[in-house]
Design a protein around this motif. Structure first.
Motif: not given
Length: 181
Positions: A150-158, A175-181
């Motif tokens: 479900r992991l779609r994206d990751a980062g930091v707000d530098a 960012e996690i896909d809320p649909s659980g798929k």
């Protein structure tokens, strides 16, 4: 954090959000190291590892996020040699973090950006500003294996570093896909 009834430091808070347990952490810094503060850091880390194992064993969909005060690998520091005498870069701290990963936790930022130098902290003591060469990644988002698909994206707000009187840390996010798929 379970395991030390004499622990007076509130360093962990947990909530369930849409079926995901989110644990927010402030792991002790451990400086000056070696010494009692570093010993406390390692004991607290051991308790976190044990609690993380329990979450995984019970199959609880979860994220353990926050300031781990650990720089896991050389890519997580702009200039790694600057931190050799600091508790955030001591081998014992790095090994405890690696144990979390060995237990099955996934470093979300490294899953999305495996080779990129990404930083969440900068030293403020540099000539009234912040030293761009002091960048470290010591704020982490560890996700349980049940969130891996479900992991779609990751980062930091530098970019928040340009704000007036910013923190020495910037937000890390996933960012996690809320649909659980």
């Amino acid at each position: 954090m379970p395991g030390d009834p004499d622990d007076t430091h509130s360093r962990y808070i947990e909530a369930e959000v849409d079926g995901i347990v989110v644990g927010c952490i402030y792991l002790p810094n451990g400086n000056p190291a070696p010494g009692p503060k570093f010993d406390y850091k390692l004991r607290w880390f051991d308790r976190l590892i044990s609690y993380g194992q329990l979450l995984l064993k019970e199959g609880i969909t979860s994220v353990l996020c926050g300031d781990y005060n650990v720089v896991p690998t050389p890519i997580d520091a702009v200039v790694p040699r600057r931190w050799l005498g600091d508790a955030v870069y001591f081998p014992e701290s790095r090994q405890a973090y690696a144990e979390m990963l060995d237990n099955g936790w996934m470093d979300a930022v490294r899953c999305i950006h495996p080779e990129k130098g990404i930083y969440t902290y900068w030293d403020f003591s540099y000539r009234g500003g912040y030293d761009r060469s002091s960048g470290l990644r010591m704020d982490h988002l560890l996700v349980s294996p049940s969130l891996s698909n479900r992991l779609r994206d990751a980062g930091v707000d530098a970019d928040l570093r340009v704000w007036e009187k910013p923190s020495d840390h910037v937000p890390a996010w996933i960012e996690i896909d809320p649909s659980g798929k």
